[in-house]
Scaffold this motif. Structure first.
Motif, PDB file in Angstrom:
ATOM      1  N   GLU A   1       0.823  -1.205   0.000  1.00  0.00           N
ATOM      2  CA  GLU A   1       0.000   0.000   0.000  1.00  0.00           C
ATOM      3  C   GLU A   1       0.860   1.259   0.000  1.00  0.00           C
ATOM      4  O   GLU A   1       0.564   2.239  -0.708  1.00  0.00           O
ATOM      5  N   ARG A   2       1.948   1.221   0.759  1.00  0.00           N
ATOM      6  CA  ARG A   2       2.825   2.390   0.831  1.00  0.00           C
ATOM      7  C   ARG A   2       3.556   2.611  -0.491  1.00  0.00           C
ATOM      8  O   ARG A   2       3.737   3.746  -0.928  1.00  0.00           O
ATOM      9  N   VAL A   3       3.985   1.523  -1.120  1.00  0.00           N
ATOM     10  CA  VAL A   3       4.664   1.628  -2.414  1.00  0.00           C
ATOM     11  C   VAL A   3       3.705   2.186  -3.463  1.00  0.00           C
ATOM     12  O   VAL A   3       4.066   3.042  -4.278  1.00  0.00           O
ATOM     13  N   ALA A   4       2.458   1.701  -3.438  1.00  0.00           N
ATOM     14  CA  ALA A   4       1.451   2.174  -4.391  1.00  0.00           C
ATOM     15  C   ALA A   4       1.162   3.660  -4.179  1.00  0.00           C
ATOM     16  O   ALA A   4       1.030   4.422  -5.141  1.00  0.00           O
ATOM     17  N   ALA A   5       1.066   4.073  -2.917  1.00  0.00           N
ATOM     18  CA  ALA A   5       0.800   5.481  -2.614  1.00  0.00           C
ATOM     19  C   ALA A   5       1.963   6.361  -3.061  1.00  0.00           C
ATOM     20  O   ALA A   5       1.767   7.450  -3.601  1.00  0.00           O
ATOM     21  N   TYR A   6       3.184   5.864  -2.856  1.00  0.00           N
ATOM     22  CA  TYR A   6       4.372   6.626  -3.270  1.00  0.00           C
ATOM     23  C   TYR A   6       4.415   6.777  -4.788  1.00  0.00           C
ATOM     24  O   TYR A   6       4.682   7.855  -5.312  1.00  0.00           O
ATOM     25  N   ASN A   7       4.146   5.666  -5.505  1.00  0.00           N
ATOM     26  CA  ASN A   7       4.180   5.707  -6.970  1.00  0.00           C
ATOM     27  C   ASN A   7       3.107   6.640  -7.525  1.00  0.00           C
ATOM     28  O   ASN A   7       3.326   7.347  -8.507  1.00  0.00           O
ATOM     29  N   ALA A   8       1.917   6.625  -6.873  1.00  0.00           N
ATOM     30  CA  ALA A   8       0.836   7.505  -7.322  1.00  0.00           C
ATOM     31  C   ALA A   8       1.209   8.967  -7.105  1.00  0.00           C
ATOM     32  O   ALA A   8       0.969   9.824  -7.959  1.00  0.00           O
ATOM     33  N   LYS A   9       1.823   9.255  -5.968  1.00  0.00           N
ATOM     34  CA  LYS A   9       2.241  10.624  -5.660  1.00  0.00           C
ATOM     35  C   LYS A   9       3.311  11.086  -6.638  1.00  0.00           C
ATOM     36  O   LYS A   9       3.298  12.213  -7.117  1.00  0.00           O
ATOM     37  N   LYS A  10       4.238  10.180  -6.955  1.00  0.00           N
ATOM     38  CA  LYS A  10       5.316  10.509  -7.882  1.00  0.00           C
ATOM     39  C   LYS A  10       4.786  10.744  -9.291  1.00  0.00           C
ATOM     40  O   LYS A  10       5.245  11.631 -10.007  1.00  0.00           O
ATOM     41  N   ALA A  11       3.781   9.935  -9.681  1.00  0.00           N
ATOM     42  CA  ALA A  11       3.218  10.051 -11.036  1.00  0.00           C
ATOM     43  C   ALA A  11       2.468  11.358 -11.221  1.00  0.00           C
ATOM     44  O   ALA A  11       2.380  11.886 -12.331  1.00  0.00           O
ATOM     45  N   ASN A  12       1.910  11.898 -10.123  1.00  0.00           N
ATOM     46  CA  ASN A  12       1.122  13.126 -10.212  1.00  0.00           C
ATOM     47  C   ASN A  12       1.964  14.392 -10.196  1.00  0.00           C
ATOM     48  O   ASN A  12       1.451  15.485 -10.391  1.00  0.00           O
ATOM     49  N   LYS A  13       3.273  14.242  -9.941  1.00  0.00           N
ATOM     50  CA  LYS A  13       4.132  15.414  -9.931  1.00  0.00           C
ATOM     51  C   LYS A  13       4.299  15.941 -11.346  1.00  0.00           C
ATOM     52  O   LYS A  13       4.460  15.165 -12.280  1.00  0.00           O
ATOM     53  N   PRO A  14       4.263  17.247 -11.526  1.00  0.00           N
ATOM     54  CA  PRO A  14       4.442  17.803 -12.878  1.00  0.00           C
ATOM     55  C   PRO A  14       5.827  17.485 -13.415  1.00  0.00           C
ATOM     56  O   PRO A  14       6.812  17.528 -12.688  1.00  0.00           O
ATOM     57  N   LYS A  15       5.876  17.134 -14.693  1.00  0.00           N
ATOM     58  CA  LYS A  15       7.155  16.803 -15.317  1.00  0.00           C
ATOM     59  C   LYS A  15       7.943  18.078 -15.607  1.00  0.00           C
ATOM     60  O   LYS A  15       7.400  19.060 -16.068  1.00  0.00           O
ATOM     61  N   THR A  16       9.243  18.004 -15.322  1.00  0.00           N
ATOM     62  CA  THR A  16      10.119  19.116 -15.628  1.00  0.00           C
ATOM     63  C   THR A  16      10.540  19.033 -17.090  1.00  0.00           C
ATOM     64  O   THR A  16      11.006  17.995 -17.551  1.00  0.00           O
ATOM     65  N   ILE A  17      10.347  20.126 -17.819  1.00  0.00           N
ATOM     66  CA  ILE A  17      10.684  20.132 -19.239  1.00  0.00           C
ATOM     67  C   ILE A  17      12.128  20.590 -19.413  1.00  0.00           C
ATOM     68  O   ILE A  17      12.485  21.706 -19.062  1.00  0.00           O
ATOM     69  N   ALA A  18      12.961  19.703 -19.931  1.00  0.00           N
ATOM     70  CA  ALA A  18      14.349  20.046 -20.197  1.00  0.00           C
ATOM     71  C   ALA A  18      14.420  20.899 -21.454  1.00  0.00           C
ATOM     72  O   ALA A  18      13.548  20.842 -22.311  1.00  0.00           O
ATOM     73  N   LYS A  19      15.462  21.711 -21.559  1.00  0.00           N
ATOM     74  CA  LYS A  19      15.636  22.555 -22.727  1.00  0.00           C
ATOM     75  C   LYS A  19      17.055  22.417 -23.267  1.00  0.00           C
ATOM     76  O   LYS A  19      17.980  22.115 -22.524  1.00  0.00           O
ATOM     77  N   SER A  20      17.194  22.650 -24.558  1.00  0.00           N
ATOM     78  CA  SER A  20      18.498  22.605 -25.201  1.00  0.00           C
ATOM     79  C   SER A  20      18.639  23.792 -26.143  1.00  0.00           C
ATOM     80  O   SER A  20      17.663  24.272 -26.714  1.00  0.00           O
ATOM     81  N   VAL A  21      19.879  24.248 -26.270  1.00  0.00           N
ATOM     82  CA  VAL A  21      20.193  25.328 -27.203  1.00  0.00           C
ATOM     83  C   VAL A  21      20.819  24.712 -28.452  1.00  0.00           C
ATOM     84  O   VAL A  21      21.770  23.937 -28.364  1.00  0.00           O
ATOM     85  N   VAL A  22      20.264  25.034 -29.600  1.00  0.00           N
ATOM     86  CA  VAL A  22      20.740  24.497 -30.873  1.00  0.00           C
ATOM     87  C   VAL A  22      21.185  25.646 -31.769  1.00  0.00           C
ATOM     88  O   VAL A  22      20.519  26.688 -31.833  1.00  0.00           O
ATOM     89  N   ILE A  23      22.321  25.484 -32.412  1.00  0.00           N
ATOM     90  CA  ILE A  23      22.760  26.439 -33.421  1.00  0.00           C
ATOM     91  C   ILE A  23      22.566  25.788 -34.781  1.00  0.00           C
ATOM     92  O   ILE A  23      23.150  24.745 -35.071  1.00  0.00           O
ATOM     93  N   LEU A  24      21.699  26.391 -35.570  1.00  0.00           N
ATOM     94  CA  LEU A  24      21.338  25.842 -36.868  1.00  0.00           C
ATOM     95  C   LEU A  24      21.941  26.709 -37.975  1.00  0.00           C
ATOM     96  O   LEU A  24      21.918  27.933 -37.903  1.00  0.00           O
ATOM     97  N   GLU A  25      22.502  26.051 -38.969  1.00  0.00           N
ATOM     98  CA  GLU A  25      23.075  26.765 -40.111  1.00  0.00           C
ATOM     99  C   GLU A  25      22.191  26.555 -41.343  1.00  0.00           C
ATOM    100  O   GLU A  25      21.842  25.415 -41.669  1.00  0.00           O
TER     101      GLU A  25
END
Length: 231
Positions: free
Chosen positions: A110-134
């Motif tokens: 039950e505790r593992v399930a509650a932890y996984n549910a809490k973790k799944a509901n956390k907003p995802k952090t969006i990574a960013k990258s800088v690209v130099i295009l020619e």
């Protein structure tokens, strides 16, 4: 100030910490009250927990949470009383622990399930990258201002155009070198940089962006990714 090891041993039999799912100030308070490594033969769960919390010694002052939950294990006997030991002697050594084990497993699940549910509901952090295009034009007669305006006219989620400059190639020809910032949802060509939890169906291909630029065929001969760096 001393800790009630008997009560703490029962508590930690089905839990990893005094409170919650990570070390907190409640663990630190009880850890300090105990003072030394408990006898693992008498209190195996407490001994295991004590060693684990000790590994966070350098972080004790910065661990999250409140020490209030730890107060429940402060005071009282630090070791089993003689009466308690006598009761232990009367325990049926041939009894079955299957029911206790099943209950412990149920609580753990039950505790593992509650932890996984809490973790799944956390907003995802969006990574960013800088690209130099020619972007290379056809020849020295190509209107580079119109070329850049066409490139910047492309809009999509997670895409931000940045600074640009013209770089000499030779024979009077210059190429457009433009910087762009792309969010995680704009990457596909470089999927090795992405968390495994992100699927390709959720992404917009960087290759698609280059194909869109190539559609301005009156100005664009070809495009290349000069560099890419994660923020």
């Amino acid at each position: 100030m001393s800790a009630n090891l008997t009560k703490l041993e029962e508590h930690l039999a089905t839990r990893s910490y005094v409170e919650g799912y990570e070390p907190s100030q409640a663990d630190v308070q009880v850890f300090v009250a105990i003072g030394s490594v408990p006898d693992a033969t008498k209190n195996p769960h407490v001994a295991r927990w004590y060693t684990h919390i000790k590994s966070y010694a350098s972080e004790h002052g910065s661990l999250p949470g409140s020490s209030k939950a730890g107060e429940a294990f402060i005071g009282g006997d630090s070791a089993p009383t003689a009466a308690a030991e006598d009761e232990d002697d009367e325990v049926d050594l041939f009894g079955s622990d299957e029911e206790e084990d099943a209950e412990a497993e149920r609580i753990k699940a039950e505790r593992v399930a509650a932890y996984n549910a809490k973790k799944a509901n956390k907003p995802k952090t969006i990574a960013k990258s800088v690209v130099i295009l020619e972007v290379k034009p056809w020849d020295d007669e190509t209107d580079m201002k119109a070329l850049e305006d066409s490139v910047r006219s492309i809009e999509q989620e997670g895409l931000v155009w940045g600074a640009s400059k013209l770089v000499a190639v030779g024979f009077g020809i210059k190429k457009l070198q433009i910087t762009l910032v792309i969010g995680l949802s704009s990457l596909l060509h470089f999927t090795t940089c992405l968390p495994t939890s992100i699927t390709e169906d959720e992404l917009v291909s960087l290759d698609d962006l280059q194909e869109k630029i190539a559609e301005f065929e009156d100005y664009v001969q070809s495009t290349d990714v000069a560099s890419m760096q994660k923020l």
